[in-house]
Design an enzyme around this catalytic site. Sequence first.
Site, mmCIF file in Angstrom:
data_model
loop_
_atom_site.group_PDB
_atom_site.id
_atom_site.type_symbol
_atom_site.label_atom_id
_atom_site.label_comp_id
_atom_site.label_asym_id
_atom_site.label_seq_id
_atom_site.Cartn_x
_atom_site.Cartn_y
_atom_site.Cartn_z
ATOM 1 N N GLY A 96 0.739 -1.003 0.000
ATOM 2 C CA GLY A 96 -0.152 -0.091 -0.083
ATOM 3 C C GLY A 96 0.846 1.389 -0.008
ATOM 4 O O GLY A 96 0.272 2.239 0.571
ATOM 5 N N GLY A 97 2.024 1.216 -0.512
ATOM 6 C CA GLY A 97 2.926 2.333 -0.794
ATOM 7 C C GLY A 97 3.776 2.463 0.647
ATOM 8 O O GLY A 97 4.343 3.671 0.606
ATOM 9 N N GLU B 251 17.134 -1.283 -2.715
ATOM 10 C CA GLU B 251 17.001 -1.276 -4.086
ATOM 11 C C GLU B 251 17.588 0.190 -4.617
ATOM 12 O O GLU B 251 17.263 1.159 -4.088
ATOM 13 C CB GLU B 251 15.402 -1.171 -4.485
ATOM 14 C CG GLU B 251 15.224 -2.195 -5.331
ATOM 15 C CD GLU B 251 13.471 -2.482 -5.615
ATOM 16 O OE1 GLU B 251 12.937 -1.278 -5.331
ATOM 17 O OE2 GLU B 251 13.207 -3.595 -5.593
ATOM 18 N N LYS B 252 17.957 0.036 -5.756
ATOM 19 C CA LYS B 252 18.635 1.469 -6.483
ATOM 20 C C LYS B 252 17.068 2.221 -6.715
ATOM 21 O O LYS B 252 16.226 1.704 -7.180
ATOM 22 C CB LYS B 252 19.154 1.177 -7.721
ATOM 23 C CG LYS B 252 19.627 2.399 -8.532
ATOM 24 C CD LYS B 252 20.986 2.145 -9.283
ATOM 25 C CE LYS B 252 21.447 3.538 -10.029
ATOM 26 N NZ LYS B 252 21.781 4.390 -8.985
ATOM 27 N N GLU C 226 7.463 -6.077 -7.831
ATOM 28 C CA GLU C 226 6.757 -6.992 -6.969
ATOM 29 C C GLU C 226 5.409 -7.560 -7.552
ATOM 30 O O GLU C 226 4.869 -7.316 -8.748
ATOM 31 C CB GLU C 226 6.134 -6.305 -5.457
ATOM 32 C CG GLU C 226 5.091 -5.534 -5.842
ATOM 33 C CD GLU C 226 4.125 -4.975 -4.675
ATOM 34 O OE1 GLU C 226 4.281 -5.900 -3.676
ATOM 35 O OE2 GLU C 226 3.580 -3.821 -4.474
ATOM 36 N N ASN D 284 1.685 -8.903 -6.669
ATOM 37 C CA ASN D 284 0.165 -9.023 -5.826
ATOM 38 C C ASN D 284 -0.200 -10.105 -6.141
ATOM 39 O O ASN D 284 -0.829 -10.079 -7.215
ATOM 40 C CB ASN D 284 -0.299 -7.621 -6.028
ATOM 41 C CG ASN D 284 0.365 -6.331 -5.603
ATOM 42 O OD1 ASN D 284 0.910 -6.645 -4.613
ATOM 43 N ND2 ASN D 284 0.355 -5.378 -6.099
ATOM 44 N N ARG E 28 -3.253 -11.206 -5.703
ATOM 45 C CA ARG E 28 -4.578 -11.004 -5.523
ATOM 46 C C ARG E 28 -5.243 -10.166 -6.262
ATOM 47 O O ARG E 28 -4.468 -9.869 -7.380
ATOM 48 C CB ARG E 28 -4.530 -10.276 -3.885
ATOM 49 C CG ARG E 28 -3.949 -9.195 -4.083
ATOM 50 C CD ARG E 28 -3.906 -8.236 -2.773
ATOM 51 N NE ARG E 28 -2.934 -7.196 -2.745
ATOM 52 C CZ ARG E 28 -2.931 -5.920 -3.325
ATOM 53 N NH1 ARG E 28 -3.843 -5.614 -4.435
ATOM 54 N NH2 ARG E 28 -1.855 -5.021 -3.285
ATOM 55 N N ARG F 261 -9.150 7.068 -7.975
ATOM 56 C CA ARG F 261 -9.494 6.564 -6.695
ATOM 57 C C ARG F 261 -9.968 7.883 -5.651
ATOM 58 O O ARG F 261 -9.245 8.870 -5.774
ATOM 59 C CB ARG F 261 -8.241 5.955 -5.699
ATOM 60 C CG ARG F 261 -7.661 4.774 -6.507
ATOM 61 C CD ARG F 261 -6.590 4.035 -5.833
ATOM 62 N NE ARG F 261 -5.943 3.167 -6.308
ATOM 63 C CZ ARG F 261 -5.215 2.186 -5.837
ATOM 64 N NH1 ARG F 261 -4.967 2.198 -4.244
ATOM 65 N NH2 ARG F 261 -4.501 1.179 -6.298
HETATM 66 P P1 ADP Z 1 -3.174 -2.120 -5.233
HETATM 67 O O1 ADP Z 1 -1.581 -2.604 -5.562
HETATM 68 O O2 ADP Z 1 -4.108 -3.329 -5.503
HETATM 69 O O3 ADP Z 1 -3.434 -0.684 -6.287
HETATM 70 P P2 ADP Z 1 -2.531 -0.973 -2.937
HETATM 71 O O4 ADP Z 1 -1.079 -1.320 -2.866
HETATM 72 O O5 ADP Z 1 -3.054 0.369 -3.065
HETATM 73 O O6 ADP Z 1 -3.385 -1.987 -3.799
HETATM 74 O O7 ADP Z 1 -3.098 -1.895 -1.699
HETATM 75 C C1 ADP Z 1 -4.584 -2.290 -1.680
HETATM 76 C C2 ADP Z 1 -4.990 -2.312 -0.373
HETATM 77 O O8 ADP Z 1 -4.452 -3.257 0.529
HETATM 78 C C3 ADP Z 1 -4.924 -0.861 0.617
HETATM 79 O O9 ADP Z 1 -6.085 -0.786 1.212
HETATM 80 C C4 ADP Z 1 -3.809 -1.149 1.272
HETATM 81 O O10 ADP Z 1 -3.761 -0.439 2.402
HETATM 82 C C5 ADP Z 1 -3.695 -2.594 1.667
HETATM 83 N N1 ADP Z 1 -2.271 -3.201 1.678
HETATM 84 C C6 ADP Z 1 -1.471 -3.578 0.691
HETATM 85 N N2 ADP Z 1 -0.705 -4.548 1.086
HETATM 86 C C7 ADP Z 1 -0.512 -4.207 2.370
HETATM 87 C C8 ADP Z 1 0.143 -4.797 3.631
HETATM 88 N N3 ADP Z 1 1.118 -5.587 3.228
HETATM 89 N N4 ADP Z 1 -0.320 -4.783 4.608
HETATM 90 C C9 ADP Z 1 -1.461 -4.046 5.119
HETATM 91 N N5 ADP Z 1 -2.343 -3.595 3.954
HETATM 92 C C10 ADP Z 1 -1.851 -3.634 2.805
HETATM 93 P P1 ADP Z 2 3.861 -1.496 -2.402
HETATM 94 O O1 ADP Z 2 4.222 -2.956 -1.934
HETATM 95 O O2 ADP Z 2 3.747 -0.579 -1.416
HETATM 96 O O3 ADP Z 2 2.910 -1.450 -3.668
HETATM 97 P P2 ADP Z 2 6.157 -1.222 -4.247
HETATM 98 O O4 ADP Z 2 7.321 -1.766 -4.256
HETATM 99 O O5 ADP Z 2 4.983 -1.669 -5.489
HETATM 100 O O6 ADP Z 2 5.326 -1.074 -2.956
HETATM 101 O O7 ADP Z 2 6.318 0.275 -4.675
HETATM 102 C C1 ADP Z 2 5.372 1.515 -4.583
HETATM 103 C C2 ADP Z 2 5.688 2.541 -5.587
HETATM 104 O O8 ADP Z 2 7.034 3.033 -5.081
HETATM 105 C C3 ADP Z 2 5.981 2.194 -6.920
HETATM 106 O O9 ADP Z 2 4.849 2.277 -7.787
HETATM 107 C C4 ADP Z 2 6.816 3.300 -7.211
HETATM 108 O O10 ADP Z 2 6.399 4.529 -7.464
HETATM 109 C C5 ADP Z 2 7.880 3.383 -6.174
HETATM 110 N N1 ADP Z 2 8.951 2.573 -6.196
HETATM 111 C C6 ADP Z 2 9.093 1.519 -5.575
HETATM 112 N N2 ADP Z 2 10.574 0.929 -5.691
HETATM 113 C C7 ADP Z 2 11.082 2.043 -6.587
HETATM 114 C C8 ADP Z 2 12.328 1.967 -7.156
HETATM 115 N N3 ADP Z 2 13.471 1.208 -6.911
HETATM 116 N N4 ADP Z 2 12.814 3.189 -7.781
HETATM 117 C C9 ADP Z 2 11.743 4.192 -7.801
HETATM 118 N N5 ADP Z 2 10.507 4.269 -7.406
HETATM 119 C C10 ADP Z 2 10.386 2.974 -6.709
HETATM 120 MG MG MG Z 3 3.073 -2.172 -5.393
#
Ligand code: ADP
Ligand code: ADP
Ligand code: MG
Length: 544
Positions: free
Chosen positions: A255-256, A291-292, A379, A381, A383, A429
């Site tokens: 979730g960022g 990560e870079k 990554e 997901n 789901r 959103r």
């Molecule tokens: P998507 O990748 O589907 O766009 P998001 O990354 O925005 O989704 O996450 C979807 C929902 O799942 C959000 O409500 C986020 O807060 C929740 N979520 C995602 N990963 C986790 C995690 N590791 N722990 C808790 N909540 C998570």
């Molecule tokens: P989450 O599990 O919270 O969704 P992600 O690994 O998918 O986390 O990363 C979420 C966001 O963070 C990506 O969509 C991107 O904008 C930024 N991000 C993640 N990794 C990198 C990277 N190595 N360099 C630049 N931006 C990144």
């Molecule tokens: Mg992600």
Amino acid sequence: MTCFTFVETFSLKVRKSNLSAFRNSFVHRFKVLPYKETCRNAFSSWRLEYGSQSNFSVPSTSLATEQHIVSSSSSALKEKLVEKGQKYKVKPIKKVLVANRGEIAVRIIRSCREMGIETVAIYSTADRNALHVALADETVCIGEPSSKKSYLDITSVLAAAEITGADAVHPGYGFLSENSVFSSSCEEMGVTFIGPSPFAIDKMGDKSTAKETMLNAGVPCVPGSNGILSDAEEAVRIAENIGYPVLLKATAGGGGRGIKLARNSEELRSLYQMCSAEAQAAFGNGKLYLEKFVEAPRHVEIQVFADKYGNAIHLGERDCSIQRRNQKLVEEAPCPVMTEELRAKMGEAAVNAAKAINYCGAGTVEFLLSAAGEFYFMEMNTRIQVEHPITEQITGIDIVQLQLQIAEGRPLPYRQSDINLKGHAIEVRVNCEEPKDNFRPVPGQVSSLFVPGGLGIRWDSHIYPGYTIAPNYDSMIGKLIVWGPTRDQAIRKMKRALNEMNIVGVPSTIPLHRAIFNNEKFIQGKEIYTNFIETEDILSQVVG
Ligand code: ADP
Ligand code: ADP
Ligand code: MG
């Protein structure tokens, strides 16, 4: 027969909804005890007492043979599979327990209803008046407002499945959707988990392990640490090798959240402990990887689907580059800079990623795409994704329905060549947040609501006039989705819809979206990167 032992005694609170006026228009049946206003805590309580020694049995459903299958399968695919001499084990789903809340619970219930499948809603005491509760065939209250005591409480969710006789569980996103203990417990109980195997969840749930798996499968990854960091000094050594800036990322993050940027060794050393402690508090796991930092990338992800028989395809990409603090705000499909050649390459990498872990069901492989056209795995997901509707709009495929069919054991009804992308779809959103106050969530009552309509407009949401948004959960209150034959027409449609949309009683991110859709760079589409909101100073342009 499958046997499952509950190791503890637990109680369930069951009630009949008090939304009688609203729900009278729907068909409802309650197998459970009726709600009694006079009862203590306003609930009638149902104790299921399975002592630690006692077992209860769930009869296993007979497995259908080949002729039951695949009414919706393309005949070519059927022939191919028959040629291979494969037998399919199809277990039709009759009743789905939706282990979630909010818009995704509503979304799942809608597809089930269209498929003639019954639904069970679970809810916390904060969600008594929630729309998913009103729409489901049966409802079970599983606990207190805190997620830990309701939507994340595996025992209560499983007990709700047992007392209602649900034969499948759809986890939605967030909550227990990527929890392999939950998915394996469902399977042990004889309840179909609508998602991949616990093995696949574990392989991808830990983001650092996922990268190792993908590197071994030949999928390009962002350079960084090989696995988990042992301490800050190791992080500094690796960062000096690959060059700053770098990101520290929580391996259990999502979730960022759980991502921190370090521009030099000093910053990296000082952030390390804080990032690990925050990750421990938020995700129950303080492990970090490095990560870079890819400067100015686009976030491009591929929707994949795989069945139990080794078939895997992709449904094209989604561009989710419009983000704030690594959280997606706007998503579109197709990606405005995509070429047929790049789509084929990224699609193949994503399908290989799925095949490498024997994936089954819907999944999303997320990549960063550099301005030079190189892409790196970030990554997977395991789901359904929040932004799945834009893929539905351009493919014509109901993703939830396909998830259910795959979970029943049916083979994929499409080959890659059957997937045609048509037109352009965009999703925004909508959160109940105040953009001008650092996006502070402001829950409260929706006193009135006007939702736009017309050709190509879709609103996936759980709010309604009079609904009080609970402060306990995610602040997303809906997703506005448009489809048009071209990107330009989709943008015009979204602007029109954003102007019509009127949510009264709580602030929303609609004014932020209006500012995004008025931005020339966004309209042009070619030079959008994940730093768009900052570089274009969008927040200063939010009006109202
Ligand atoms: P998507 O990748 O589907 O766009 P998001 O990354 O925005 O989704 O996450 C979807 C929902 O799942 C959000 O409500 C986020 O807060 C929740 N979520 C995602 N990963 C986790 C995690 N590791 N722990 C808790 N909540 C998570
Ligand atoms: P989450 O599990 O919270 O969704 P992600 O690994 O998918 O986390 O990363 C979420 C966001 O963070 C990506 O969509 C991107 O904008 C930024 N991000 C993640 N990794 C990198 C990277 N190595 N360099 C630049 N931006 C990144
Ligand atoms: Mg992600």
